[in-house]
Design an enzyme around this catalytic site. Sequence first.
Site, mmCIF file in Angstrom:
data_model
loop_
_atom_site.group_PDB
_atom_site.id
_atom_site.type_symbol
_atom_site.label_atom_id
_atom_site.label_comp_id
_atom_site.label_asym_id
_atom_site.label_seq_id
_atom_site.Cartn_x
_atom_site.Cartn_y
_atom_site.Cartn_z
ATOM 1 N N GLU A 251 0.978 -5.623 7.733
ATOM 2 C CA GLU A 251 0.465 -4.720 8.672
ATOM 3 C C GLU A 251 1.455 -4.778 9.499
ATOM 4 O O GLU A 251 2.186 -5.764 10.214
ATOM 5 C CB GLU A 251 -0.616 -5.296 9.321
ATOM 6 C CG GLU A 251 -1.434 -4.470 10.419
ATOM 7 C CD GLU A 251 -1.718 -2.922 10.167
ATOM 8 O OE1 GLU A 251 -2.214 -2.784 9.197
ATOM 9 O OE2 GLU A 251 -1.132 -2.181 10.907
ATOM 10 N N THR A 293 -1.743 3.213 7.489
ATOM 11 C CA THR A 293 -2.002 2.161 6.458
ATOM 12 C C THR A 293 -2.212 2.953 5.184
ATOM 13 O O THR A 293 -1.736 2.705 4.054
ATOM 14 C CB THR A 293 -3.034 0.954 6.700
ATOM 15 O OG1 THR A 293 -2.820 0.604 7.989
ATOM 16 C CG2 THR A 293 -3.149 0.295 5.569
ATOM 17 N N HIS A 408 -1.904 -6.410 13.875
ATOM 18 C CA HIS A 408 -2.278 -5.057 13.972
ATOM 19 C C HIS A 408 -2.376 -4.823 15.675
ATOM 20 O O HIS A 408 -2.837 -5.923 16.155
ATOM 21 C CB HIS A 408 -3.779 -4.587 13.638
ATOM 22 C CG HIS A 408 -4.242 -3.313 13.487
ATOM 23 N ND1 HIS A 408 -4.362 -2.591 14.798
ATOM 24 C CD2 HIS A 408 -4.171 -2.398 12.640
ATOM 25 C CE1 HIS A 408 -4.454 -1.243 14.293
ATOM 26 N NE2 HIS A 408 -4.310 -1.184 13.088
ATOM 27 N N ASP A 467 3.819 -1.550 6.036
ATOM 28 C CA ASP A 467 2.845 -0.244 5.941
ATOM 29 C C ASP A 467 3.585 0.897 6.694
ATOM 30 O O ASP A 467 3.514 1.834 6.469
ATOM 31 C CB ASP A 467 1.598 -0.489 6.174
ATOM 32 C CG ASP A 467 1.042 -0.971 7.436
ATOM 33 O OD1 ASP A 467 1.813 -1.528 8.417
ATOM 34 O OD2 ASP A 467 -0.139 -1.160 7.479
ATOM 35 N N HIS A 468 3.943 0.476 8.097
ATOM 36 C CA HIS A 468 4.104 1.502 9.062
ATOM 37 C C HIS A 468 4.749 0.799 10.298
ATOM 38 O O HIS A 468 4.719 -0.429 10.466
ATOM 39 C CB HIS A 468 3.211 2.274 9.638
ATOM 40 C CG HIS A 468 1.777 1.736 9.970
ATOM 41 N ND1 HIS A 468 1.594 1.236 10.980
ATOM 42 C CD2 HIS A 468 0.868 1.669 9.093
ATOM 43 C CE1 HIS A 468 0.568 0.555 10.890
ATOM 44 N NE2 HIS A 468 -0.010 0.774 10.118
HETATM 45 C C1 GP9 Z 1 -7.915 -0.797 8.667
HETATM 46 C C2 GP9 Z 1 -6.338 -1.393 8.468
HETATM 47 C C3 GP9 Z 1 -5.800 -0.688 9.587
HETATM 48 O O1 GP9 Z 1 -8.335 -1.276 7.573
HETATM 49 O O2 GP9 Z 1 -5.992 -0.920 7.236
HETATM 50 O O3 GP9 Z 1 -5.129 0.332 9.777
HETATM 51 P P1 GP9 Z 1 -4.280 1.092 10.560
HETATM 52 O O4 GP9 Z 1 -4.699 1.524 11.946
HETATM 53 O O5 GP9 Z 1 -2.978 0.182 10.377
HETATM 54 O O6 GP9 Z 1 -3.907 2.435 9.736
HETATM 55 MN MN MN Z 2 -1.592 -0.476 9.163
#
Ligand code: GP9
Ligand code: MN
Length: 627
Positions: A251, A293, A408, A467-468
């Site tokens: 994350e 994500t 996150h 992921d980003h």
């Molecule tokens: C939520 C998690 C976070 O289930 O994958 O999502 P994001 O805000 O990073 O897209």
């Molecule tokens: Mn994410």
Amino acid sequence: MMKKLQNKYSFFFIVAIMLWIKTYFVYEFAFNIETENKMEGIILFLNPLSSILLFLGFALFASPKYRNRVLLIIDFIGSFILFANVVYYREFTDFITIPLLFQTNNMGELGNSITELVSGYDFFLFLDIIVLAVYLMVRKTKTFEVKKKEIAIVFASAIALFAVNVGLAETERPQLLTRTFDREMLIKYIGTFNYHVYDAVLQSKAKAQRAFADGSEIVDIENYVKANHVEPNPEMFGKAEGKNVILVSLESTQTFVVNEEVDGKEITPFLNDLIEDSYYFPNFYHQTAQGKTSDSEFIVENSLYGLPSGAVFFTHSGNEYNASPEVLSEEGYYSSVFHANNKSFWNRDVMYDALKYDKFYDINDFSVTPENSIGWGLKDEYFFDQSIKYLKTMPEPYYAKYITLTNHFPFTLEKEDEYIPEWTSDDGTVNRFFTTVRYQDEALKKFFERMKEEGLYEDSIFVLYGDHYGISQNHNKAMGEFLGKEITPFETTQLQRVPLVVHIPGQEGEVMEQVSGQIDLKPTIMHLLGIETKDMIKFGNDLFAEKQDNFTILRDGSFITEDHLYTNNVCYDKETGEETDKAACEPYMEKAKTDLAYSDKIVYGDLLRFFGENNEQPADESEKTEQ
Ligand code: GP9
Ligand code: MN
């Protein structure tokens, strides 16, 4: 006569002017929209007016008794749209699009982040409505019939104003509405409300595109992607044949934390060690847009791009795909996802069916208590730990995807989980980020230890990727301080690098310097498992192939090559970070556009339903695809 008209419309104009002022304040103070010249300033000031007149105009059709109330309701809807954009913008430096607005599932789940993002000042967006509503309640306002002619004048003025607005915008920015759009520019030139209407038109266009798409369109695309296919490296092809695959989505993890310290403390000590005996890709970019994500999941498992706006997980979950879980199931693999969040977040429960996952272990499959949760839910250490029992009984070989969560936004953590203290800049978000990244790193370390203890390690390969981004451009000041350099558009693009680590137990490590992106993961993993991809529709290439194109496209059309970086219409020299002659980037522009456009065509037209084994069209349709 004039006096009567004035009385009749005074409430209408008060509401209109209040909404106009609020919108303009939002532009100035929440969106930080910069104007480059006087004309842009005028356009920005004028642009809310046409849509405000148009929307409020509809209240004139209401009966005199209810008209003022309807005006306030429209004011409320407009203000709420502004409010939602303000909150969203605060974190993502971007504007909401219609599909996101309807993601009530997501909105409800945002919990912690929302409280961090909403500010007391946002209340002012609704203040006029409250005052006017009270006024309506205590003062009996006179009711007036409106004439058809008057309604016509209001609508005609709205349209005329819109025409003037677009006219001015077009002289400033030719082809604004026809060119691939940039949301900020659209807001600046046609206004936030008109932008939402434009967005709605785009979304319906997407719906229509599917209806009108036919099998013939996939043929060109198939030829194009086949021409770009790169043969796998025989040394690496099948290197992990029959092994379990553990895919870990890290994350918000960006490359700038790897092998770095904050106040003398390593941020990712475990990853730094792991990299030593893994293939590590320091120039690997995330390619996500608004779907965050979920976009990364989509890109990684389909080797297709996410969409320029909205989340493909929401907008196109009904499409046919040929994602990694499906391909692997043909090779006898069992596929599963671990993610300790509500299954409907990002519409995953629906989309995972389209991607053909065998099993989704969601929040209900984990024991989540207040003690083992923080921020968005189950802490990563518990998440990994609780997954082991499922892995132990999973049919082999398996493909298991882990989506971590602790790192996150807003990056909160309890004291006991702080392996390094928060950083000390003025920016709390950035300060906390380092500490939650460090926590995630510890969780990974424990996960690997557990895998080894349980005898699950040897037969698996591990693919870890960010992921980003986690730190948005809103935090440039602190980022500049951390990196010791000014965050230019060039640096912002370079900050889109996320780590990619491919760990094959028993293999030596290597740093793979080539420019690459999430789009390349599917063919890379397939080839490691000994699965051919030459007949697949894909936009990425095997990162172990001998021939590397050293080229990656970001979703906003920016791209990176071995020596150059192109973003916001400027070509940069990668070595110096300085602007350079556009000609150096020119040769790649066409390919960047074509790849994105073809990928979008597949998604919008649901074209994979006409491809390969998915082709279930009646005879006359299949004839078309065989031309
Ligand atoms: C939520 C998690 C976070 O289930 O994958 O999502 P994001 O805000 O990073 O897209
Ligand atoms: Mn994410």
